[in-house]
Design an enzyme around this catalytic site. Structure first.
Site: not given
Ligand SMILES: *Cc1c(COP(=O)(O)O)cnc(C)c1O
Length: 446
Positions: A156, A251, A283
């Site tokens: 994701y 990511d 995060k």
């Molecule tokens: C949480 C997450 C996102 C998205 O971040 P948001 O602040 O919710 O838009 C993207 N990549 C990864 C790996 C994530 O865990």
């Protein structure tokens, strides 16, 4: 009071104030929530409306206290309302909330991130992980002049149109194939491959390598539950992308500053074939506020406006309060925090495993640093198909028993469990004590 059988899932009578808020919320907010997985659709029952959070504890609208193993889906690595972060936020807020000009906190936070993650020379600050990955993809396309993006099933990267294909937890939880409202042309240039499968990646590049702008991957997958990259997988991504002139986007929105002081790259890097070209963060680096980032070498980042032709912007980007919270949080992410997180996580995971084994419940625990998941199946999980092949209804019974005992797990079997530096003996004991009954509940419907 008449006695009643223990419900399979908690009902509104267990949480009357939350149930009342949910009813009001549902009138004015779709499904009553502002992010779908909060609605408890995967586990049933009434989501708890949290009124207050301190250290490892959540207090809901009914005044019930829970040990928090959600940690806001990752950011709260120091625990809730940590005194140093609170002080930094108060000080920043007293000086004004948003300037629309550059300000010093942005420099300090960018310096801290660049200092921690060795391959980075520059970062651009944004407000969410979604914005970070969206911008990184645009930059990669701008740098290479190519359109195609390769992503992995179960990873994701936020709700970016082009990346909402086989996108893991939230989408998996809702059993949506992808999302309505994403026209086919938005994902026409997205290739989805199985995670941890180098042969398929190589075959794809052999066929279409010259069209591929970038491969984007979770540094260690955490959004189909925790599925670490097989040894050599990330290095293979680097090797193959380099051969074909594509960029590699790592990511680290979830793993960044969570798996080590410098994220997953700090645990696994450096790679023989070189570092990823772009990293994304969110995060933890926002400390619970909307701050995220993407970055790379100065050469790649020079393609961004105002120095280059790739446009990217944000009214609240580098917000002075959010960056103060992020900086104070990263300052608290000291080298000695990580062994403590791992020890806490290990104690909880071992107790969960022992309790489930005692009841004969099939399960597998998987790790990325202190992030872990308990999959309700007996075989290891290496990709999304395997992650989906688990007993999610057993997880629902397990989840609700834990909730009744005062432990708030992620409300989906496809999520990582998170601990914080504030999880002390009292909090850990409450989790450990709750596990045997939850394991019995998991076993009960099997
Ligand atoms: C949480 C997450 C996102 C998205 O971040 P948001 O602040 O919710 O838009 C993207 N990549 C990864 C790996 C994530 O865990």
């Amino acid at each position: 009071m008449t006695s009643r059988p223990t419900p399979a899932t908690s009902t509104s009578s267990d949480a009357p104030a939350s149930a009342a808020l949910l009813e009001r919320a549902t009138r004015v907010i779709p499904g009553g929530v502002n992010s779908p997985v909060r609605a408890f659709r995967a586990v049933g029952g009434t989501p708890r409306f949290v009124a207050e959070a301190k250290g490892p504890w959540l207090t809901d609208a009914d005044g019930r206290r829970y040990v928090d193993l959600l940690c806001s889906w990752g950011p709260m690595i120091l625990g809730h309302a940590h005194p140093d972060v609170l002080e930094a936020v108060r000080t920043a807020a007293a000086r004004g909330f948003s300037f629309g000009t550059p300000s010093e906190n942005e420099v300090l936070l960018a310096e801290e991130i660049v200092r921690r993650v060795e391959p980075l020379e520059q970062v651009r600050l944004v407000s969410s992980g979604t914005e970070a990955t969206m911008s990184a993809v645009r930059l990669a396309r701008g740098v290479t002049g190519r359109a195609v993006i390769v992503k992995f099933a179960g990873c994701y990267h936020g709700h970016v149109d082009a990346l909402l294909a086989a996108a893991g937890s939230g989408v998996a939880t809702l059993a949506l194939p992808d999302s309505a409202g994403v026209p086919a042309e938005m994902t026409a240039d997205t290739i989805v491959l199985p995670y941890n499968d180098v042969a398929t990646l190589e075959a794809t590049f052999a066929a279409r390598g010259s069209e591929i702008a970038a491969v984007i991957t979770e540094a260690a997958a955490g959004n189909m539950g925790v599925v670490p990259p097989a040894p050599g997988f990330n290095e293979a991504l680097r090797r193959v992308t380099r051969i074909h002139g594509a960029l590699l986007i790592s990511d680290e929105v979830m793993t960044g500053f969570r798996c080590s002081p410098s994220g997953w790259y700090g645990l696994e890097g450096p790679y023989a074939g070189g570092a990823p070209d772009l990293f994304t963060f969110g995060k933890v680096m926002g400390g619970g506020f909307p701050a995220a980032a993407f970055g790379g070498t100065a050469k790649v980042m020079a393609h961004l406006a105002p120095t280059g032709p790739v446009y990217q912007a944000g009214t609240l980007s580098g917000n002075p309060v959010a960056t103060a919270a992020g900086l104070a949080t990263l300052k608290g992410c000291t080298d000695d925090l990580y062994p403590r997180l791992e020890a806490t996580a290990r104690t909880i995971a071992d107790a969960a495993s022992a309790a489930l084994s005692a009841e004969g419940v099939a399960h597998t625990v998987q790790w990325a640093g202190s992030m872990f998941s308990v999959f309700f199946r007996d075989q290891p999980v290496t990709n999304y198909d395997e992650a989906r092949d688990q007993d999610t209804t057993a997880y629902g019974r397990f989840f609700h028993s834990m909730l009744e005992s005062g432990v708030h797990l992620p409300p989906s079997a496809f999520e990582a469990w998170f601990v914080s530096g504030a999880h002390d003996d009292e909090a850990v004991s409450q989790v450990v004590d709750a596990l045997p009954a939850a394991a019995r509940a998991a076993a009960s419907g099997a």
